[in-house]
Design a protein around this motif. Structure first.
Motif, short mmCIF file in Angstrom:
data_model
loop_
_atom_site.label_atom_id
_atom_site.label_comp_id
_atom_site.label_asym_id
_atom_site.label_seq_id
_atom_site.Cartn_x
_atom_site.Cartn_y
_atom_site.Cartn_z
N MET A 197 31.18 28.12 35.74
CA MET A 197 30.97 29.57 35.74
C MET A 197 31.26 30.05 34.32
O MET A 197 32.30 29.74 33.75
CB MET A 197 31.93 30.20 36.75
N ASP A 198 30.33 30.80 33.75
CA ASP A 198 30.57 31.32 32.41
C ASP A 198 31.54 32.49 32.46
O ASP A 198 31.88 33.00 33.52
CB ASP A 198 29.26 31.67 31.71
N ASP A 199 32.00 32.90 31.28
CA ASP A 199 33.01 33.97 31.20
C ASP A 199 32.52 35.28 31.80
O ASP A 199 33.28 35.96 32.50
CB ASP A 199 33.42 34.21 29.75
N ARG A 200 31.26 35.63 31.57
CA ARG A 200 30.75 36.90 32.10
C ARG A 200 30.70 36.88 33.63
O ARG A 200 31.02 37.87 34.28
CB ARG A 200 29.36 37.19 31.53
N THR A 201 30.29 35.74 34.18
CA THR A 201 30.24 35.63 35.63
C THR A 201 31.65 35.69 36.22
O THR A 201 31.87 36.34 37.24
CB THR A 201 29.54 34.31 36.04
N ALA A 202 32.60 35.02 35.57
CA ALA A 202 33.99 35.04 36.05
C ALA A 202 34.56 36.45 35.98
O ALA A 202 35.24 36.90 36.92
CB ALA A 202 34.84 34.09 35.22
N ILE A 203 34.29 37.16 34.90
CA ILE A 203 34.78 38.54 34.76
C ILE A 203 34.16 39.43 35.83
O ILE A 203 34.85 40.25 36.45
CB ILE A 203 34.49 39.08 33.34
N THR A 204 32.87 39.25 36.07
CA THR A 204 32.19 40.03 37.11
C THR A 204 32.79 39.75 38.48
O THR A 204 33.10 40.68 39.24
CB THR A 204 30.68 39.73 37.12
N ALA A 205 32.99 38.48 38.79
CA ALA A 205 33.57 38.11 40.09
C ALA A 205 34.99 38.66 40.23
O ALA A 205 35.35 39.18 41.28
CB ALA A 205 33.56 36.59 40.26
N ASP A 206 35.79 38.54 39.17
CA ASP A 206 37.16 39.05 39.22
C ASP A 206 37.19 40.57 39.41
O ASP A 206 37.98 41.09 40.19
CB ASP A 206 37.92 38.69 37.93
N THR A 207 36.32 41.27 38.70
CA THR A 207 36.26 42.73 38.81
C THR A 207 35.82 43.15 40.21
O THR A 207 36.41 44.05 40.82
CB THR A 207 35.30 43.31 37.75
N LEU A 208 34.79 42.49 40.73
CA LEU A 208 34.33 42.79 42.09
C LEU A 208 35.43 42.50 43.11
O LEU A 208 35.58 43.24 44.09
CB LEU A 208 33.08 41.99 42.42
N GLU A 209 36.18 41.44 42.88
CA GLU A 209 37.25 41.12 43.82
C GLU A 209 38.32 42.21 43.83
O GLU A 209 38.83 42.59 44.89
CB GLU A 209 37.87 39.77 43.48
N LEU A 210 38.65 42.74 42.66
CA LEU A 210 39.62 43.84 42.61
C LEU A 210 39.09 45.08 43.31
O LEU A 210 39.82 45.76 44.05
CB LEU A 210 39.98 44.15 41.15
N LEU A 211 37.82 45.39 43.09
CA LEU A 211 37.22 46.53 43.79
C LEU A 211 37.20 46.29 45.30
O LEU A 211 37.44 47.22 46.08
CB LEU A 211 35.80 46.77 43.28
N HIS A 212 36.96 45.06 45.69
CA HIS A 212 36.95 44.70 47.11
C HIS A 212 38.35 44.91 47.72
O HIS A 212 38.49 45.45 48.82
CB HIS A 212 36.49 43.25 47.25
N LEU A 213 39.38 44.48 46.99
CA LEU A 213 40.76 44.68 47.47
C LEU A 213 41.09 46.16 47.58
O LEU A 213 41.74 46.60 48.55
CB LEU A 213 41.74 43.97 46.55
N ASN A 214 40.64 46.95 46.60
CA ASN A 214 40.85 48.40 46.68
C ASN A 214 40.14 48.99 47.89
O ASN A 214 40.69 49.85 48.59
CB ASN A 214 40.34 49.09 45.41
N GLN A 215 38.92 48.53 48.15
CA GLN A 215 38.17 49.03 49.30
C GLN A 215 38.89 48.69 50.60
O GLN A 215 38.97 49.51 51.51
CB GLN A 215 36.76 48.45 49.30
N GLY A 253 28.81 38.41 47.84
CA GLY A 253 28.41 38.41 46.44
C GLY A 253 29.43 37.72 45.56
O GLY A 253 29.08 36.95 44.66
N ILE A 254 30.71 37.98 45.81
CA ILE A 254 31.78 37.33 45.05
C ILE A 254 31.73 35.82 45.27
O ILE A 254 31.83 35.03 44.32
CB ILE A 254 33.16 37.90 45.45
N GLU A 255 31.57 35.42 46.53
CA GLU A 255 31.49 34.00 46.84
C GLU A 255 30.31 33.35 46.13
O GLU A 255 30.43 32.25 45.59
CB GLU A 255 31.36 33.81 48.36
N SER A 256 29.19 34.04 46.09
CA SER A 256 28.00 33.52 45.41
C SER A 256 28.25 33.37 43.92
O SER A 256 27.88 32.35 43.32
CB SER A 256 26.82 34.46 45.66
N LEU A 257 28.88 34.36 43.30
CA LEU A 257 29.20 34.26 41.87
C LEU A 257 30.14 33.10 41.60
O LEU A 257 29.96 32.35 40.63
CB LEU A 257 29.84 35.57 41.38
N ARG A 258 31.15 32.96 42.44
CA ARG A 258 32.12 31.89 42.21
C ARG A 258 31.52 30.51 42.47
O ARG A 258 31.93 29.53 41.85
CB ARG A 258 33.35 32.12 43.07
#
Length: 74
Positions: free
Chosen positions: A1-19, A62-67
């Motif tokens: 996973m490249d850095d941009r994909t990892a950052i995207t997945a991490d950010t989405l995961e935080l938004l998911h936890l907030n949701q 989506g997070i699972e797919s990115l990871r």
């Protein structure tokens, strides 16, 4: 996973936890409202909670797919 994909997945995961946290809070409010007799508002809240659940499933997918891009052979 490249850095941009990892950052995207991490950010989405935080938004998911907030949701999920917001959903839990709304559920508590909904139950409190229902206990005080406002079934109309409670029913509306249940509809909102259903939408949050549906969207949370899509976000998790989506997070699972990115990871999983990290596990694909090159």
């Amino acid at each position: 996973m490249d850095d941009r994909t990892a950052i995207t997945a991490d950010t989405l995961e935080l938004l998911h936890l907030n949701q999920q946290a917001l959903r839990a809070g709304l559920e508590e409010l909904s139950l409190w409202i229902a206990q005080r007799g406002s079934t109309y508002v409670h029913d509306n809240m249940l509809s909102i909670l259903h939408t949050l659940d549906t969207n949370a499933e899509a976000i998790a997918s989506g997070i699972e797919s990115l990871r999983s891009t990290d596990m694909r052979p090159e």
